[in-house]
Design a protein around this motif. Structure first.
Motif, PDB file in Angstrom:
ATOM      1  N   LEU A 125       0.864  -1.173   0.000  1.00 30.12           N
ATOM      2  CA  LEU A 125       0.000   0.000   0.000  1.00 30.12           C
ATOM      3  C   LEU A 125       0.908   1.232   0.000  1.00 30.12           C
ATOM      4  O   LEU A 125       2.090   1.139   0.331  1.00 30.12           O
ATOM      5  CB  LEU A 125      -0.911   0.025   1.228  1.00 30.12           C
ATOM      6  N   ARG A 126       0.335   2.380  -0.373  1.00 37.47           N
ATOM      7  CA  ARG A 126       1.106   3.624  -0.395  1.00 37.47           C
ATOM      8  C   ARG A 126       0.363   4.700   0.382  1.00 37.47           C
ATOM      9  O   ARG A 126      -0.857   4.827   0.263  1.00 37.47           O
ATOM     10  CB  ARG A 126       1.310   4.092  -1.842  1.00 37.47           C
ATOM     11  N   VAL A 127       1.126   5.468   1.169  1.00 37.51           N
ATOM     12  CA  VAL A 127       0.524   6.532   1.972  1.00 37.51           C
ATOM     13  C   VAL A 127       1.307   7.822   1.772  1.00 37.51           C
ATOM     14  O   VAL A 127       2.541   7.817   1.726  1.00 37.51           O
ATOM     15  CB  VAL A 127       0.481   6.152   3.469  1.00 37.51           C
ATOM     16  N   THR A 128       0.586   8.927   1.641  1.00 37.84           N
ATOM     17  CA  THR A 128       1.204  10.241   1.536  1.00 37.84           C
ATOM     18  C   THR A 128       1.581  10.736   2.921  1.00 37.84           C
ATOM     19  O   THR A 128       0.853  10.518   3.895  1.00 37.84           O
ATOM     20  CB  THR A 128       0.216  11.239   0.903  1.00 37.84           C
ATOM     21  N   ALA A 129       2.720  11.408   3.019  1.00 37.04           N
ATOM     22  CA  ALA A 129       3.100  12.051   4.277  1.00 37.04           C
ATOM     23  C   ALA A 129       2.318  13.361   4.402  1.00 37.04           C
ATOM     24  O   ALA A 129       2.483  14.275   3.595  1.00 37.04           O
ATOM     25  CB  ALA A 129       4.602  12.330   4.288  1.00 37.04           C
ATOM     26  N   GLY A 130       1.465  13.443   5.400  1.00 39.06           N
ATOM     27  CA  GLY A 130       0.639  14.628   5.597  1.00 39.06           C
ATOM     28  C   GLY A 130       1.172  15.507   6.702  1.00 39.06           C
ATOM     29  O   GLY A 130       2.373  15.521   7.003  1.00 39.06           O
ATOM     30  N   THR A 131       0.284  16.254   7.295  1.00 40.63           N
ATOM     31  CA  THR A 131       0.662  17.048   8.458  1.00 40.63           C
ATOM     32  C   THR A 131       0.965  16.110   9.629  1.00 40.63           C
ATOM     33  O   THR A 131       0.688  14.910   9.571  1.00 40.63           O
ATOM     34  CB  THR A 131      -0.472  17.993   8.858  1.00 40.63           C
ATOM     35  N   GLU A 132       1.487  16.657  10.702  1.00 38.15           N
ATOM     36  CA  GLU A 132       1.770  15.830  11.878  1.00 38.15           C
ATOM     37  C   GLU A 132       0.493  15.172  12.395  1.00 38.15           C
ATOM     38  O   GLU A 132       0.491  13.982  12.742  1.00 38.15           O
ATOM     39  CB  GLU A 132       2.415  16.678  12.972  1.00 38.15           C
ATOM     40  N   ALA A 133      -0.605  15.928  12.431  1.00 40.55           N
ATOM     41  CA  ALA A 133      -1.872  15.384  12.922  1.00 40.55           C
ATOM     42  C   ALA A 133      -2.394  14.289  12.001  1.00 40.55           C
ATOM     43  O   ALA A 133      -2.890  13.243  12.463  1.00 40.55           O
ATOM     44  CB  ALA A 133      -2.904  16.500  13.057  1.00 40.55           C
ATOM     45  N   GLU A 134      -2.289  14.506  10.678  1.00 43.12           N
ATOM     46  CA  GLU A 134      -2.767  13.491   9.730  1.00 43.12           C
ATOM     47  C   GLU A 134      -1.910  12.240   9.794  1.00 43.12           C
ATOM     48  O   GLU A 134      -2.430  11.107   9.742  1.00 43.12           O
ATOM     49  CB  GLU A 134      -2.747  14.068   8.319  1.00 43.12           C
ATOM     50  N   THR A 135      -0.615  12.425   9.940  1.00 48.28           N
ATOM     51  CA  THR A 135       0.285  11.277  10.054  1.00 48.28           C
ATOM     52  C   THR A 135      -0.018  10.480  11.310  1.00 48.28           C
ATOM     53  O   THR A 135      -0.062   9.240  11.289  1.00 48.28           O
ATOM     54  CB  THR A 135       1.744  11.758  10.063  1.00 48.28           C
ATOM     55  N   THR A 136      -0.252  11.169  12.410  1.00 50.30           N
ATOM     56  CA  THR A 136      -0.615  10.499  13.654  1.00 50.30           C
ATOM     57  C   THR A 136      -1.904   9.712  13.487  1.00 50.30           C
ATOM     58  O   THR A 136      -2.021   8.566  13.951  1.00 50.30           O
ATOM     59  CB  THR A 136      -0.763  11.523  14.790  1.00 50.30           C
ATOM     60  N   ALA A 137      -2.881  10.305  12.822  1.00 47.74           N
ATOM     61  CA  ALA A 137      -4.166   9.619  12.608  1.00 47.74           C
ATOM     62  C   ALA A 137      -3.969   8.340  11.807  1.00 47.74           C
ATOM     63  O   ALA A 137      -4.559   7.296  12.121  1.00 47.74           O
ATOM     64  CB  ALA A 137      -5.140  10.554  11.899  1.00 47.74           C
ATOM     65  N   PHE A 138      -3.148   8.410  10.760  1.00 46.89           N
ATOM     66  CA  PHE A 138      -2.875   7.218   9.960  1.00 46.89           C
ATOM     67  C   PHE A 138      -2.170   6.146  10.774  1.00 46.89           C
ATOM     68  O   PHE A 138      -2.573   4.974  10.778  1.00 46.89           O
ATOM     69  CB  PHE A 138      -2.032   7.582   8.733  1.00 46.89           C
ATOM     70  N   LEU A 139      -1.118   6.527  11.481  1.00 49.74           N
ATOM     71  CA  LEU A 139      -0.342   5.544  12.232  1.00 49.74           C
ATOM     72  C   LEU A 139      -1.166   4.928  13.360  1.00 49.74           C
ATOM     73  O   LEU A 139      -1.085   3.720  13.615  1.00 49.74           O
ATOM     74  CB  LEU A 139       0.930   6.190  12.770  1.00 49.74           C
ATOM     75  N   ASP A 140      -1.977   5.740  14.027  1.00 51.25           N
ATOM     76  CA  ASP A 140      -2.836   5.204  15.092  1.00 51.25           C
ATOM     77  C   ASP A 140      -3.869   4.239  14.514  1.00 51.25           C
ATOM     78  O   ASP A 140      -4.156   3.184  15.099  1.00 51.25           O
ATOM     79  CB  ASP A 140      -3.544   6.342  15.828  1.00 51.25           C
ATOM     80  N   ALA A 141      -4.428   4.611  13.356  1.00 47.87           N
ATOM     81  CA  ALA A 141      -5.439   3.744  12.742  1.00 47.87           C
ATOM     82  C   ALA A 141      -4.812   2.418  12.304  1.00 47.87           C
ATOM     83  O   ALA A 141      -5.386   1.357  12.505  1.00 47.87           O
ATOM     84  CB  ALA A 141      -6.073   4.451  11.544  1.00 47.87           C
ATOM     85  N   LEU A 142      -3.606   2.494  11.721  1.00 45.10           N
ATOM     86  CA  LEU A 142      -2.946   1.273  11.280  1.00 45.10           C
ATOM     87  C   LEU A 142      -2.593   0.389  12.467  1.00 45.10           C
ATOM     88  O   LEU A 142      -2.753  -0.830  12.437  1.00 45.10           O
ATOM     89  CB  LEU A 142      -1.682   1.627  10.497  1.00 45.10           C
ATOM     90  N   ALA A 143      -2.104   1.004  13.551  1.00 38.95           N
ATOM     91  CA  ALA A 143      -1.760   0.240  14.747  1.00 38.95           C
ATOM     92  C   ALA A 143      -2.987  -0.433  15.354  1.00 38.95           C
ATOM     93  O   ALA A 143      -2.894  -1.542  15.900  1.00 38.95           O
ATOM     94  CB  ALA A 143      -1.094   1.151  15.779  1.00 38.95           C
ATOM     95  N   SER A 144      -4.145   0.226  15.237  1.00 37.38           N
ATOM     96  CA  SER A 144      -5.373  -0.352  15.803  1.00 37.38           C
ATOM     97  C   SER A 144      -5.835  -1.581  15.033  1.00 37.38           C
ATOM     98  O   SER A 144      -6.579  -2.413  15.580  1.00 37.38           O
ATOM     99  CB  SER A 144      -6.485   0.699  15.814  1.00 37.38           C
ATOM    100  N   ILE A 145      -5.393  -1.679  13.781  1.00 28.91           N
ATOM    101  CA  ILE A 145      -5.752  -2.860  12.985  1.00 28.91           C
ATOM    102  C   ILE A 145      -4.937  -4.064  13.425  1.00 28.91           C
ATOM    103  O   ILE A 145      -5.367  -5.213  13.353  1.00 28.91           O
ATOM    104  CB  ILE A 145      -5.488  -2.586  11.476  1.00 28.91           C
ATOM    105  N   GLY A 146      -3.720  -3.799  13.912  1.00 25.33           N
ATOM    106  CA  GLY A 146      -2.818  -4.869  14.326  1.00 25.33           C
ATOM    107  C   GLY A 146      -1.559  -4.840  13.507  1.00 25.33           C
ATOM    108  O   GLY A 146      -1.539  -4.371  12.375  1.00 25.33           O
ATOM    109  N   SER A 147      -0.478  -5.307  14.054  1.00 27.94           N
ATOM    110  CA  SER A 147       0.795  -5.307  13.360  1.00 27.94           C
ATOM    111  C   SER A 147       0.751  -6.242  12.158  1.00 27.94           C
ATOM    112  O   SER A 147      -0.111  -7.124  12.055  1.00 27.94           O
ATOM    113  CB  SER A 147       1.921  -5.731  14.309  1.00 27.94           C
ATOM    114  N   ALA A 148       1.693  -6.041  11.243  1.00 30.23           N
ATOM    115  CA  ALA A 148       1.782  -6.895  10.061  1.00 30.23           C
ATOM    116  C   ALA A 148       2.073  -8.326  10.494  1.00 30.23           C
ATOM    117  O   ALA A 148       2.757  -8.574  11.469  1.00 30.23           O
ATOM    118  CB  ALA A 148       2.889  -6.392   9.135  1.00 30.23           C
ATOM    119  N   SER A 149       1.531  -9.233   9.735  1.00 28.89           N
ATOM    120  CA  SER A 149       1.757 -10.650  10.052  1.00 28.89           C
ATOM    121  C   SER A 149       2.680 -11.286   9.033  1.00 28.89           C
ATOM    122  O   SER A 149       2.842 -10.777   7.939  1.00 28.89           O
ATOM    123  CB  SER A 149       0.422 -11.386  10.074  1.00 28.89           C
TER     124      SER A 149
END
Length: 361
Positions: A337-361
């Motif tokens: 997948l590909r993700v754009t680097a956004g503002t600090e707040a947007e980046t935090t939202a993406f990383l928190d959302a991805l972490a909530s899904i669970g780490s890569a397997s």
């Protein structure tokens, strides 16, 4: 009676194709199309509005067909002893690339690039009646001189498109590869530097190769570093004779007076506009580090986005992020997948959302 596209006398080579377009959705965090998600600074926006207001007074007249002041501004911004005669511009870099293919490609000619690369390249080739030929890259998306030259000699294309840094992978392209490809090619070589401002500050640009290479062009855009995606301004640098070729295919007065005014004002404020780049690069590197910590495989990036592998089910991950209000891009590379680097707040939202899904397997 309802008429479908199939009922119209469309060109045979366009039948069955779909128009280009990334998903658009009204989500709180949109990081899917490599936009600069930072708004234009208020001081710059005010300056741009002032110049547009002046341009409006003469909007009943056609604009400067040669957009001379804008070309001078681009030459000044790029440096490298370039002058207005070396510069061309259009409504986004896609139009600039289209002008090149209209002039140098077309029916019976081939356009070549190393895949995976920018998905508009084959569509631009198709739209001008040319044939797209895809070369290959290493599994890490790098290119070596010997492999690049061998593929150019094998396919003998009329136009070569080199995306540097590459989209959608973010991979840098060494100058020695560009030089070798140019020497091996008989046709036009385009280096698409849409993301060059996000590369390390000491990294060389293909602009340094223009002298003595009349078949070489280096294209740029204001959409990324200048946060001007909605203004639609792209440009290139090349030999003046190359620029003359593009005049043969451009539409009359193709750059509006308002577009020219806005771009000139933005370039006048380049230091302020480019201050955003450092923050975006910091967020890009933060994304890569966190992805790795979560067990994903981020690829090295010199752009404003990160391509990451190790995604067991890209469609499911994409959907899970979508459901959490975050839009990223599935570019069709298996397990990526590909993700754009956004503002600090947007980046935090993406990383928190991805972490909530669970780490890569």
């Amino acid at each position: 009676m309802t008429v479908s596209l199939d009922d119209l006398p469309l060109r045979d080579d366009l039948r069955g194709l779909r128009p280009y377009g990334a998903p658009q959705a009204p989500l709180p965090v949109a990081l899917n199309v490599n936009e600069n998600t930072h708004p234009v600074p208020e001081k710059v926006a005010s300056d741009i509005l002032d110049d547009i207001a002046v341009a409006l007074r003469d909007v009943n007249r056609y604009p400067d067909r040669e957009f001379t002041e804008l070309r001078e501004a681009f030459a000044g911004y790029l440096g490298h002893d370039l002058v207005a005669a070396n510069i061309w511009a259009g409504n986004g870099s896609n139009e600039v690339l289209q002008h090149i293919l209209q002039a140098f490609a077309g029916p019976g000619r081939t356009v070549f690039g190393f895949a995976p690369t920018y998905s508009m390249y084959p569509l631009l080739a198709q739209g001008t009646g040319a044939t797209w030929v895809a070369g290959v890259r290493h599994p890490d998306y790098e290119l070596t001189v010997d492999e690049a030259v061998a593929q150019v000699l094998e396919h003998d294309p009329d136009v070569i498109l080199l995306c540097a840094p590459n989209n959608p992978t973010g991979t840098p392209l060494p100058l020695d590869v560009i030089e070798a490809v140019y020497e091996a090619a008989r046709g036009i070589v385009i280096v698409d530097e849409a993301y060059q401002e996000f590369a390390p500050k000491d990294s060389p640009t293909a602009l340094t190769l223009l002298e003595g290479r009349p078949r070489l062009a280096v294209s740029r855009t204001m959409s990324k570093a200048f946060a001007f995606a909605g203004a639609r301004v792209g440009y290139l640098a090349a030999d003046p004779a190359f620029i003359d070729a593009l005049r043969l295919v451009r539409l009359p007065y193709h750059l509006s007076a308002l577009t020219q005014a806005a771009a000139i004002a933005a370039l006048r404020n380049a230091p302020i506009m480019l201050a955003m780049v450092d923050e975006i690069v910091a967020q890009r590197d933060r994304i890569s580090a966190t992805l790795e910590a979560l067990g994903y495989e981020p690829h090295p990036s010199w752009s404003n986005f990160v391509l990451f592998g190790g995604v067991s089910d890209p469609a499911a991950t994409w959907r899970a992020l979508y459901d959490r209000g975050v839009l990223i891009r599935d570019v069709g590379i298996p397990h990526h997948l590909r993700v754009t680097a956004g503002t600090e707040a947007e980046t935090t939202a993406f990383l928190d959302a991805l972490a909530s899904i669970g780490s890569a397997s």
